[in-house]
Motif scaffolding. Structure first.
Motif, short mmCIF file in Angstrom:
data_model
loop_
_atom_site.label_atom_id
_atom_site.label_comp_id
_atom_site.label_asym_id
_atom_site.label_seq_id
_atom_site.Cartn_x
_atom_site.Cartn_y
_atom_site.Cartn_z
N PHE A 318 27.31 29.88 23.87
CA PHE A 318 26.84 30.91 22.94
C PHE A 318 26.17 30.19 21.77
O PHE A 318 26.78 29.96 20.73
N PRO A 319 24.90 29.80 21.97
CA PRO A 319 24.18 29.05 20.93
C PRO A 319 23.96 29.88 19.69
O PRO A 319 24.08 31.12 19.70
N GLY A 320 23.62 29.21 18.61
CA GLY A 320 23.42 29.89 17.36
C GLY A 320 22.26 30.88 17.40
O GLY A 320 21.28 30.70 18.12
N PHE A 321 22.40 31.95 16.60
CA PHE A 321 21.34 32.94 16.42
C PHE A 321 21.00 33.07 14.95
O PHE A 321 20.64 34.15 14.48
N THR A 322 21.12 31.98 14.21
CA THR A 322 20.74 32.02 12.80
C THR A 322 19.22 31.98 12.69
O THR A 322 18.50 31.85 13.68
N SER A 323 18.73 32.05 11.46
CA SER A 323 17.28 32.05 11.24
C SER A 323 16.63 30.73 11.63
O SER A 323 15.40 30.67 11.81
N ILE A 324 17.43 29.66 11.77
CA ILE A 324 16.86 28.35 12.13
C ILE A 324 17.30 27.91 13.53
O ILE A 324 17.09 26.76 13.90
N SER A 325 17.91 28.81 14.30
CA SER A 325 18.45 28.43 15.60
C SER A 325 17.36 28.38 16.67
O SER A 325 16.47 29.24 16.72
N MET A 326 17.49 27.40 17.54
CA MET A 326 16.46 27.16 18.54
C MET A 326 16.44 28.22 19.64
O MET A 326 15.35 28.61 20.11
N TYR A 327 17.61 28.71 20.08
CA TYR A 327 17.65 29.59 21.25
C TYR A 327 16.74 30.82 21.09
O TYR A 327 15.85 31.03 21.92
N PRO A 328 16.91 31.65 20.05
CA PRO A 328 16.01 32.81 19.95
C PRO A 328 14.56 32.41 19.69
O PRO A 328 13.64 33.11 20.14
N MET A 329 14.34 31.29 19.00
CA MET A 329 12.96 30.86 18.76
C MET A 329 12.25 30.48 20.05
O MET A 329 11.05 30.75 20.21
N LEU A 330 12.98 29.86 20.98
CA LEU A 330 12.37 29.47 22.25
C LEU A 330 11.93 30.70 23.05
O LEU A 330 10.85 30.71 23.65
N TRP A 331 12.73 31.76 23.04
CA TRP A 331 12.32 32.96 23.77
C TRP A 331 11.24 33.74 23.01
O TRP A 331 10.38 34.38 23.63
N GLN A 332 11.28 33.67 21.69
CA GLN A 332 10.19 34.27 20.90
C GLN A 332 8.86 33.63 21.29
O GLN A 332 7.84 34.30 21.43
N ALA A 333 8.90 32.31 21.48
CA ALA A 333 7.69 31.59 21.87
C ALA A 333 7.21 31.97 23.26
O ALA A 333 6.03 31.80 23.60
N GLU A 334 8.13 32.51 24.09
CA GLU A 334 7.77 32.96 25.43
C GLU A 334 7.33 34.42 25.43
O GLU A 334 7.10 35.02 26.49
N GLY A 335 7.24 35.03 24.24
CA GLY A 335 6.80 36.42 24.15
C GLY A 335 7.92 37.42 24.17
O GLY A 335 7.67 38.63 24.35
N MET A 336 9.18 36.98 23.95
CA MET A 336 10.32 37.88 23.94
C MET A 336 10.93 37.89 22.54
O MET A 336 11.72 37.01 22.19
N PRO A 337 10.59 38.89 21.72
CA PRO A 337 11.19 38.97 20.38
C PRO A 337 12.70 39.17 20.47
O PRO A 337 13.22 39.59 21.51
N ILE A 338 13.39 38.91 19.38
CA ILE A 338 14.85 38.91 19.44
C ILE A 338 15.42 40.28 19.79
O ILE A 338 16.46 40.37 20.45
N SER A 339 14.75 41.37 19.41
CA SER A 339 15.24 42.69 19.78
C SER A 339 15.26 42.86 21.30
O SER A 339 16.22 43.39 21.87
N GLU A 340 14.21 42.38 21.98
CA GLU A 340 14.17 42.45 23.44
C GLU A 340 15.16 41.47 24.06
O GLU A 340 15.76 41.77 25.10
N LEU A 341 15.35 40.33 23.42
CA LEU A 341 16.32 39.36 23.92
C LEU A 341 17.73 39.94 23.89
O LEU A 341 18.49 39.81 24.87
N VAL A 342 18.09 40.60 22.81
CA VAL A 342 19.42 41.22 22.72
C VAL A 342 19.56 42.33 23.76
O VAL A 342 20.59 42.45 24.42
N ASP A 343 18.51 43.13 23.93
CA ASP A 343 18.53 44.17 24.98
C ASP A 343 18.79 43.54 26.35
O ASP A 343 19.58 44.07 27.15
N GLU A 344 18.10 42.43 26.63
CA GLU A 344 18.24 41.78 27.93
C GLU A 344 19.64 41.20 28.11
O GLU A 344 20.22 41.28 29.20
#
Length: 352
Positions: A318-344
């Motif tokens: 369960f990697p970090g989801f802070t404003s500087i955390s890599m996990y959500p940023m990597l998926w954002q870079a793939e075109g998946m904003p964090i709202s869609e990531l949480v939905d998924e």
């Protein structure tokens, strides 16, 4: 119909504050048209409460001093598994999904996952086995070893052995490795208790520090190279994101460098040969499957200077989801904003 989602955060580990920041990011990304949100705060003393403050202002320094209603998850309850004790009233709510936003021990290590399995409640992330294995760095190394993926060589010591005297451990390390070496508690996250030693005095001090955080301590050879991370998402057919590179402000990416040093940087789409990126992605998925991962994980590697070899470092379930955390940023870079990531992630938990 909207789903009733419980977000658990806080906890009893040394990463309590980071958990609160991650939970804030996740809860702000949740669509109120899709979810009824129930934030449950777990204090450092283990007390559970329904957080009744403003989620957008959630910060460890601003957890409200006013009394919050006590809360509990009740396994086996047919008439509602989230129990809220509000003054003289007991409220029972059915729970569709739990998001256990814990980092470290007593949350990311399979303990809360076991409770949720007993309760029969779907939850985001890896199950009991994968969570426990990934939390224990020594066990994860042993599981990855048959895959043929290179890792840093290591030695193992027990805290009781070290507390009785570090002389024998220092001698064994010096016979096996050249300085510098890294000392790590086997089951601590966010680099808590991790140190780098360049001589016997620093090694002895680092061993004693690590022994304060876990009953097993690992000493690793130093890998000189670039630090990279890869995000994995999915259940039976997981996929890997692109990779990100860590540029620590300190000598290595310790707790302070991660969360308190603004000079530390994360780089998306770093300049690596395509075959190196493909190798990292392949290794990340294979390691995720090897530990029986589900939902999400971040897998960390080194790319060694000179050889460009990919070296596995660790996996975080369960990697970090802070404003500087890599996990959500990597998926954002793939075109998946964090709202869609949480939905998924919620969809994957219900599917599993």
């Amino acid at each position: 119909m909207k789903l009733n989602v419980v977000v658990l955060f806080g906890g009893q580990s040394s990463e309590h504050e980071i958990s609160c920041l991650s939970a804030k990011t996740i809860m702000e990304a949740m669509d109120s048209k899709k979810y009824n949100l129930y934030p449950v705060y777990v204090a450092k003393d283990g007390q559970w409460s329904l957080y009744n403050g403003d989620v957008s202002k959630l910060d460890m320094d601003r957890i409200p001093n006013r009394t919050m209603p006590a809360a509990a998850l009740l396994p086996g309850a047919a008439d509602g598994k989230l129990i809220i004790f509000r003054e003289q009233e007991v409220i029972r709510l059915n729970v569709d999904v739990v998001i256990p936003v814990f980092h470290g021990l007593m949350g990311e290590d399979g303990t809360i996952q076991g409770l949720l399995e007993i309760a029969g409640i779907p939850y985001v992330g890896c199950g009991v086995l994968a969570s426990a294995v990934a939390m224990d760095k020594l066990t994860a190394k042993r599981l990855v070893e048959p895959l043929g993926i290179r890792q840093a060589r290591w030695l193992e010591f027990t805290a009781s052995q070290l507390l009785a005297g570090t002389g024998g451990a220092v001698e064994q390390v010096e016979k096996t490795f050249s300085y510098p070496v890294f000392i790590k508690p086997s089951r601590a996250g966010s680099s808590v208790g991790v140190s780098k030693a360049g001589d016997s005095i620093e090694l002895s001090r680092g061993l004693m520090e690590a022994a304060q955080h876990d009953r097993k301590v690992m000493v690793e050879e130093a890998i000189v190279g670039r630090e990279v991370e890869c995000a994995v998402l999915g259940n039976e057919n997981p996929k890997a994101s692109g990779i990100g590179e860590i540029l620590p402000a300190a000598d290595f990416y310790d707790y302070n460098a991660k969360y308190h040093n603004a000079d530390s940087k994360t780089v998306l789409h770093p300049d690596f040969p395509e075959e190196t990126v493909a190798r990292i992605q392949d290794c990340a998925v294979r390691i995720f499957r090897a530990i029986d991962g589900a939902g999400l994980a971040r897998v960390d590697f080194f790319v060694e200077d000179g050889t460009n070899e990919v070296v596995f470092n660790e996996i975080n379930t369960f990697p970090g989801f802070t404003s500087i955390s890599m996990y959500p940023m990597l998926w954002q870079a793939e075109g998946m904003p964090i709202s869609e990531l949480v939905d998924e992630l919620i969809r994957l938990s219900l599917s599993r």
